[in-house]
Design an enzyme around this catalytic site. Structure first.
Site, mmCIF file in Angstrom:
data_model
loop_
_atom_site.group_PDB
_atom_site.id
_atom_site.type_symbol
_atom_site.label_atom_id
_atom_site.label_comp_id
_atom_site.label_asym_id
_atom_site.label_seq_id
_atom_site.Cartn_x
_atom_site.Cartn_y
_atom_site.Cartn_z
ATOM 1 N N GLU A 181 0.814 -1.230 0.000
ATOM 2 C CA GLU A 181 0.000 0.000 0.000
ATOM 3 C C GLU A 181 0.838 1.266 0.000
ATOM 4 O OE1 GLU A 181 -2.849 -0.105 3.199
ATOM 5 O OE2 GLU A 181 -4.241 -1.222 1.958
ATOM 6 N N GLU A 250 -6.873 -7.619 -0.252
ATOM 7 C CA GLU A 250 -7.401 -7.481 1.112
ATOM 8 C C GLU A 250 -8.883 -7.142 1.087
ATOM 9 O OE1 GLU A 250 -5.159 -5.069 3.872
ATOM 10 O OE2 GLU A 250 -3.255 -5.678 2.965
HETATM 11 C C1 GAL Z 1 -4.309 -2.354 5.115
HETATM 12 C C2 GAL Z 1 -2.902 -2.907 5.280
HETATM 13 C C3 GAL Z 1 -2.919 -4.175 6.116
HETATM 14 C C4 GAL Z 1 -3.733 -3.953 7.366
HETATM 15 C C5 GAL Z 1 -5.126 -3.503 6.972
HETATM 16 C C6 GAL Z 1 -6.056 -3.235 8.119
HETATM 17 O O1 GAL Z 1 -4.285 -1.035 4.739
HETATM 18 O O2 GAL Z 1 -2.342 -3.209 4.020
HETATM 19 O O3 GAL Z 1 -1.607 -4.534 6.427
HETATM 20 O O4 GAL Z 1 -3.100 -2.998 8.141
HETATM 21 O O5 GAL Z 1 -5.044 -2.313 6.283
HETATM 22 O O6 GAL Z 1 -6.196 -4.351 8.889
#
Ligand code: GAL
Length: 756
Positions: A181, A250
């Site tokens: 990110e 994600e």
């Molecule tokens: C994303 C990040 C993850 C985790 C997630 C929230 O932005 O890539 O590592 O932090 O948010 O749980």
């Protein structure tokens, strides 16, 4: 021919134990292509250090039974490279073992090497020592950072190669990630950012590991690196080149918790809706972040203030049990998607409007296979739609899946899976049969009280304040700031009832204030906001008064532009209400001590236990600050997962048999905030949408993995900072106390959850 038959036989037999991958992984705009075959992949994040090796096979199996094809994990740099070149791959950090368990389950693996990972993990996964290598700025174009990042990435890639774990070598790893990110934060890094992105991509590709690389939330990911999406919804995402597949790294099926905050929930219906929409709109790899969140053992949680539990309301709960109905509902969704896989991968979709907020995507190339997704995006009203002359009822905010373009096998809003009632059943701490207290009813507690201030020799003294993190370098949560003041006999407050007020300002994260060894009060930041103020009347006497302020970190910052420069610790200390008004101690002489005596002597580890003189008692004093407790106990009965109930304690750290359970802090969220009774799954989800637990501790139970227990003689060590009642600590067993079936209107009952 003979050789080929032998090879097939070999594949067959090894597939009984291993799967026979030997896959070349390529991609085009539609999907990953593994060994010449297009794939739709359902992936599940399970972070290996957030559970223990004894749990890994069960977690992976439960994911597989849930219809998952791929296990995804970050690689946790600061857990592996403890100091430059000194590596750790033991226990929870045995990455090779974890990947091999995935392989043995016949599943693929996505390895997100980072090595910056965010992940609510301490310092975003980057080792604290790297911040102190001169000239280093994390995540931008500078030699020391790039040197250590390349070094670690290469180390991990080589380790995986040696063990033949990449797909072209017959291993399970089909994708690797570099960075994480970075796109969100590029603006903080100015000129160097662009160069860094290009460098990171080239560095990754030059590893020659034979599988594609991804960068998440990185619109400018250079070829051939695939940019991927992270969000609650990714149906509208398009990669930055028409040759790249649509990958969702994600999808957050719940959310993490912070100490002192309420409990977020994301309904199963909305998670299913988001996944169905993604595949409806041409997605081909989807990963749940997290599928099993697990536990931030020890001091691994980031933050500040991320709880020790990283349950995440994921499909598998922190303790390893399938969370119902979420796990079951998603399993049914995965089946429906897999039934449609052939059609989805064979043709391009045609989008048809079925109403103002209703649409169909049809995958039909005129051949025998056809699949359709019918979506109702209206977040209030159910609709009847007509598709190919048939009428379908679509609940609001839902997707129906028709793997043959006729029959609905799944609707995201109709939960057919069982729901479970889960309870934490308390079980008193029982004196161990091998402990000296055998035969006694009461437990024997060994107690050691820390000095409230400098112990042993001070580390250094200085006029004014130092930054907490730059001083401890994160070797401990604790830093003592101590000074003394002289109070004249003629101070008015000594004659009257009033007391002077101590005013403290801190950059974070938390503080206990002691005067003449007595705890005067505590304060902390909250949420992601670490600065705070402390204000409390204090007891002073005529003559010399010792002021000892215990400053604490509660997990280092884990993300954000230039996040490693965010400091902690005191910035101002004043005493109000003296004859001369306010006494400002900010530039006084302060004497510092890093950490606690018990930590320094490792009295929580089996071989450090005897390095102090414990005082034994069957009735430990209550509400005693700065106290270590040691007790020898039997394991709780049965084989259910175990949590340590710390509701009657204040704040501190806990260990079992030298294993780090982690930070405990049953701090409550405010009862004046808003909580929901029931969560409406309809409409866009955001972490504050469905909060519960107002006025309750964010985290009451602390996971103690079963594999840490011995049959007897288990040593539980607690360090309590501000005072509690250790005699009320219990183990609690996590039990499914009831299963109830929600009868879905249209679909038959689904499979039971696996019984463990
Ligand atoms: C994303 C990040 C993850 C985790 C997630 C929230 O932005 O890539 O590592 O932090 O948010 O749980």
């Amino acid at each position: 021919m003979k050789i080929f038959l032998l090879f097939l036989l070999f594949c067959f037999f090894t597939s009984l134990f291993n799967s026979c991958f030997a896959g070349n992984v390529t991609y085009d705009r539609r999907s990953l292509i593994i060994d010449g075959q297009r794939k739709l992949l359902i992936s599940a994040a399970i972070h290996y250090p957030r559970s223990v090796p004894a749990m890994w096979p069960g977690l992976v199996q439960t994911a597989k039974e849930g219809g998952v094809d791929v296990i995804e994990s970050y690689v946790f740099w600061n857990g592996h490279e403890l100091s430059p070149g000194k590596y750790n791959f033991e226990g929870r950090y045995d990455l090779v073992k974890f990947v091999k368990i995935v392989q043995q389950a016949g599943m693929y693996m996505i390895l997100r090497i980072g090595p910056f990972v965010a992940a609510e993990w301490n310092f975003g996964g980057v080792p604290a020592w790297l911040h102190y290598v001169p000239g280093t700025v994390f995540r931008t174009d500078n030699e020391p950072f790039k040197y250590y990042m390349r070094n670690f990435t290469t180390f991990i890639v080589n380790l995986m190669k040696q063990e033949k774990l990449f797909a072209p070598q017959g291993g399970p790893i089909i994708l690797a990630q570099v960075e994480n990110e970075y796109g969100y934060y590029e603006k903080f890094y100015g000129e160097g950012a662009k160069r860094y992105v290009t460098w990171a991509a080239r560095m990754a590709v030059s590893q020659n590991n034979g599988v594609p690389w991804i960068m998440c939330q990185q619109d400018d990911a250079p070829e051939p690196v695939i940019n991927t999406c992270n969000s609650f919804y990714c149906d509208q995402f398009t990669p930055n080149s028409p040759n790249k597949p649509k990958i969702w790294t994600e999808n957050w099926p719940g959310w993490f918790k912070t100490f002192g905050a309420r409990d977020p929930h994301r309904p199963a219906e909305d998670v299913a809706f988001s996944v169905a929409r993604f595949f409806q709109k041409g997605g081909s790899v989807h990963n749940y972040y997290m599928y099993h969140g697990g536990t931030n053992f020890g001091r691994t949680s980031g933050g500040p203030f991320i709880t020790t539990s990283y349950d995440y309301e994921a499909p598998i709960d922190e303790y390893g049990l399938p969370r119902l109905p979420k796990w079951g509902h998603l399993k049914e969704l995965h089946k429906a998607i897999k039934l449609s896989e052939h059609a989805l991968l064979k043709s391009e979709p045609t989008t048809l409007s079925l109403g103002p907020s209703q649409e169909a995507d049809v995958y039909d190339d005129g051949s025998e296979v056809c699949a359709a997704f019918l979506a109702n995006l209206d977040d209030k009203t159910d609709k009847n739609v007509v598709f190919r002359n048939v009428s379908y009822h679509l609940p609001s905010w839902s997707v129906s899946i028709l793997p043959d373009c006729k029959n609905v096998v799944f609707n995201t809003a109709k939960v057919g899976s069982q729901a479970s009632l889960v309870e934490m059943m308390p079980e008193e701490l029982m004196p161990s049969v091998t402990s000296p207290s055998k035969g006694l009813k009461a437990l024997k507690w060994d107690v050691f009280v820390e000095n409230a201030g400098i112990w042993g020799v001070a580390d250094f003294a200085k006029n004014g304040f130092v930054d907490h993190i730059n001083t401890t370098k994160d070797t401990t949560d604790y830093l003592w700031y101590t000074t003394s003041i002289i109070v004249g006999e003629n101070e008015e407050f000594l004659k009257k009832a009033g007391r002077p007020v101590l005013l403290i300002e801190s950059k974070g994260h938390a503080l206990h204030a002691f005067v003449n060894q007595e705890l005067q009060g505590s304060a902390s930041g909250s949420g992601s906001h670490s600065p705070f103020k402390f204000e409390s009347p204090i007891s002073l006497k005529a003559g010399k008064n010792e002021i000892a302020l215990l400053s604490m970190t509660v997990g280092l910052q884990n993300a954000g532009g230039l996040y490693e420069w965010v400091g902690a610790g005191l910035t101002s200390v004043k005493i109000e209400g003296l004859n001369n008004g306010t006494m400002d101690l900010s530039m006084s002489r302060w004497t510092y001590k890093i950490g606690l005596q018990g930590e320094n002597l490792s009295i929580y580890k089996p071989d450090g236990l005897n390095s102090i003189n414990w005082v034994s008692t069957s009735e430990p004093q209550k509400n005693q600050p700065l106290t270590w407790y040691k007790v020898v106990v039997d394991p709780p009965s049965g084989d259910e997962p175990v949590g340590l109930d710390m509701i009657h304690m204040g704040k501190g750290l806990a260990w079992l048999n030298g294993e780090e359970i982690g930070r405990y802090w049953p701090i409550k969220s405010s009862e004046h905030e808003k909580c929901v009774e029931e969560c409406d799954y309809r409409g866009k989800f955001f972490p504050d949408k469905c909060l519960t637990g107002c006025g309750e501790p964010t985290q009451r139970w602390y996971h103690v993995p079963r594999s840490w227990f011995k049959p007897s003689g288990n040593i539980l060590v607690i360090f309590e900072e501000k005072g509690g009642d250790p005699t009320k600590i219990t183990f609690s067993k996590r039990k499914i106390s009831g299963l109830c079936s929600l009868i879905a209107e249209d679909f038959p009952m689904v499979d039971q959850a696996p019984v463990r």
